[in-house]
Design a protein around this motif. Structure first.
Motif, PDB file in Angstrom:
ATOM      1  N   ALA A 303       0.741  -1.121   0.062  1.00 49.55           N
ATOM      2  CA  ALA A 303       0.025   0.030   0.071  1.00 49.55           C
ATOM      3  C   ALA A 303       0.876   1.228   0.066  1.00 49.55           C
ATOM      4  CB  ALA A 303      -0.827  -0.074   1.178  1.00 49.55           C
ATOM      5  N   ALA A 304       1.926   1.226   0.784  1.00 46.78           N
ATOM      6  CA  ALA A 304       2.832   2.419   0.870  1.00 46.78           C
ATOM      7  C   ALA A 304       3.396   2.347  -0.692  1.00 46.78           C
ATOM      8  CB  ALA A 304       3.990   2.015   1.904  1.00 46.78           C
ATOM      9  N   PHE A 305       3.936   1.390  -1.379  1.00 44.92           N
ATOM     10  CA  PHE A 305       4.577   1.650  -2.480  1.00 44.92           C
ATOM     11  C   PHE A 305       3.365   2.096  -3.339  1.00 44.92           C
ATOM     12  CE2 PHE A 305       5.399   0.113  -6.789  1.00 44.92           C
ATOM     13  CZ  PHE A 305       6.650  -0.005  -6.745  1.00 44.92           C
ATOM     14  N   TRP A 306       2.591   1.781  -3.515  1.00 43.98           N
ATOM     15  CA  TRP A 306       1.456   2.200  -4.553  1.00 43.98           C
ATOM     16  C   TRP A 306       0.784   3.700  -4.429  1.00 43.98           C
ATOM     17  CZ3 TRP A 306       2.271  -0.368  -8.787  1.00 43.98           C
ATOM     18  CH2 TRP A 306       2.144  -1.700  -8.846  1.00 43.98           C
ATOM     19  N   GLY A 307       0.600   3.964  -3.093  1.00 44.84           N
ATOM     20  CA  GLY A 307       0.577   5.347  -2.653  1.00 44.84           C
ATOM     21  C   GLY A 307       1.516   6.363  -3.327  1.00 44.84           C
ATOM     22  N   ILE A 308       2.645   5.899  -3.284  1.00 48.08           N
ATOM     23  CA  ILE A 308       3.749   6.688  -3.947  1.00 48.08           C
ATOM     24  C   ILE A 308       3.874   6.653  -5.490  1.00 48.08           C
ATOM     25  CG2 ILE A 308       6.490   7.080  -4.073  1.00 48.08           C
ATOM     26  CD1 ILE A 308       6.663   6.254  -0.965  1.00 48.08           C
ATOM     27  N   TYR A 309       3.696   5.398  -5.984  1.00 44.01           N
ATOM     28  CA  TYR A 309       3.917   5.181  -7.323  1.00 44.01           C
ATOM     29  C   TYR A 309       2.801   5.905  -8.204  1.00 44.01           C
ATOM     30  CZ  TYR A 309       4.150   2.240 -11.555  1.00 44.01           C
ATOM     31  OH  TYR A 309       4.393   1.910 -12.830  1.00 44.01           O
TER      32      TYR A 309
END
Length: 499
Positions: A303-309
């Motif tokens: 979730a942290a990854f896709w929130g930034i991506y």
């Protein structure tokens, strides 16, 4: 062009046409997905820019926080609605009909965006999210139906060809739709996205006879009683929402926040509830419970990854327009062109990574799935450290070189190729047998949760025009990646023998 790509199949009676050695229906599904992604990414390249553009420039004049929140909630809903999209295919319509209905709703949504009326725009945005959820959940399933033999050696290659369609559409969309929207007229750009989806539907319907009969099957159809009960509940909740929002509109209290806040909260609560529901299922044995405990941590990290991506279409898009010199080697270009970098990098680097993992595996040097996951998360964090430096370099109204964003997108793409396939693999490996199919939908809920967190931060006033915005998120992602790597030997036992 199609005829040059078809030939008689050596494995059949000699009369069946194939597409690059694959079932003929793959060509139509390839074209459908390519044009659907063309419409999706083309519109997305314009969305935030249109929302923040002042009325004098034809936009809606929202502030940056509201525009980013709308974008994030829209993205979150696309992936959230993939769950009911899959359910509808399994229980009511079958994959093919669901894809056809979804594509039609998407096309209508894009054409609604092309109408220069604010209410039409938001109805269109909701329609695209709904249609994308229906289509996204099922078109890949239809590709799988083309290969009834699960051990068909062409199966993986077929999905690779299909995946290239996604990236081709995503690459060309900003170059055309973005240019028309920014240089000619916003609504012409949105209309061009609608034309793209219309072409996708045309290829889909022309290829109907080449699709597998399995795509028409409803695996677990509802009884009439169950169908009536569900329709009754849906109509009841829609009626409650309609009355509530009508009352707000009549009283003059309705603002866009009344739509954004409930959807943001839903985007956080539903994924959490779904994970908790699976985790607390008493039918799961001890090993499955342990694996789900491990999966929760991977889910949060994803979730942290896709929130930034996913900020490529929001904070990075506005930075490209306001703070970046859109000229390189004497070529001037619209800021939306930056959105083509990721699919370009994916098409260039995906074969390299596929070869690299095989090469390292043969030498028994391939990193573990946990290490790959940690590396991807660390890279997405580092990309925002680069953005922090770019933001600082642009202080005082300076237009920075486009090479900053080129570097950011390159780092993010390498992170995506490291984490995303591993996340899909981990999901299938850790999924309890009872939830084997549903867990793929759960993986996509990580995107919903990540985007909803970004929307929430925007709604409470986090400053996106500051270096701290990029530094804080980048720092948390790097720390999460390092933590997964350092504690991988402690997480591994929770995975119940999965490596």
């Amino acid at each position: 062009m199609a005829s040059s790509l078809t030939k008689d199949s050596a494995s059949t009676t000699g009369t069946e046409k194939t597409f690059l050695g694959h079932p003929r229906g793959l060509a139509n599904l390839f074209m459908t997905e390519m044009w659907e992604r063309y419409s999706f990414y083309g519109m997305r390249a314009l969305l935030v820019l249109y929302l923040v553009a002042p009325a004098s420039q034809g936009g809606l004049g929202f502030n940056m926080a509201t525009a980013t929140a709308i974008y994030s909630v829209y993205n979150a809903m696309v992936y959230l609605l993939a769950l009911p999209g899959g359910w509808l295919a399994d229980r009511a319509w079958g994959a093919r009909r669901t894809v056809a209905i979804g594509g039609t709703i998407i096309m209508i949504g894009h054409f609604l965006l092309a109408v220069p009326v604010e209410i039409s725009f938001f109805i269109g945005l909701a329609a695209i999210a709904l249609g994308s959820g229906l289509l996204k959940a099922n078109i890949s399933t239809m590709v799988g139906h083309l290969y009834p033999d699960k051990n068909d050696p062409r199966r993986d290659g077929g999905f690779t060809v299909f995946y290239m369609g996604i990236n081709l559409g995503a690459f060309f969309a900003p170059l055309t739709i973005g240019t028309v929207g920014q240089k000619v007229n916003w609504h012409f750009g949105f209309a061009l996205a609608g034309v793209g989806m219309a072409l996708g539907l045309l290829f889909f319907f022309l290829g109907t006879r080449h699709m597998s009969a399995d795509s028409d099957v409803v695996p677990t159809p509802m009884s009439e009683t169950e169908r009536a009960a569900i329709i009754k509940k849906i109509l009841m909740w829609l009626g409650v929402a309609a009355v509530a929002y009508a009352a707000l509109a009549v009283s003059g209290h309705f603002t866009v926040d009344w739509a954004i806040w409930p959807l943001t909260i839903a985007g956080l609560v539903i994924p959490a509830w779904y994970l908790l529901r699976i985790k607390r299922d008493k039918d799961l044995d001890q090993v499955s419970q342990s694996r789900m405990s491990a999966y929760v941590w991977f889910f949060v990290a994803a979730a942290a990854f896709w929130g930034i991506y996913d900020q490529t279409g929001s904070t990075l898009s506005v930075f490209a327009q306001d703070n970046t010199s859109n000229s390189l080697f004497g070529l001037d270009f619209p800021s939306s062109w930056f959105q083509s970098l990721n699919p370009l990098y994916v098409m260039a680097l995906a074969p390299v990574f596929a070869w690299l993992w095989v090469y390292l595996n043969k030498r028994r040097q391939e990193p573990s799935t946990l290490s790959k996951f940690a590396f991807g998360l660390t890279l997405i964090g580092l990309s925002f450290f680069v953005m922090m430096l770019a933001q600082a370099a642009s202080s005082g109204g300076v237009k920075v070189t486009p090479l900053w964003l080129c570097m950011v997108y390159l780092i993010q793409t390498v992170g995506e190729l490291t984490l995303s396939p591993v996340g899909l693999s981990l999901t299938t490996k850790l999924a309890p047998e009872k939830y084997a199919s549903q867990m793929m939908g759960v993986w996509f809920l990580a995107v919903t949760a990540g985007d909803s967190v970004i929307a929430l931060l925007q709604l409470i006033g986090a400053p996106t025009d500051s270096s701290y915005w990029f530094a804080s998120q980048g720092g948390l992602a790097v720390l999460a990646g390092v933590a997964i790597f350092m504690y991988r030997r402690k997480v591994q036992p929770l995975m119940g023998g999965v490596h």
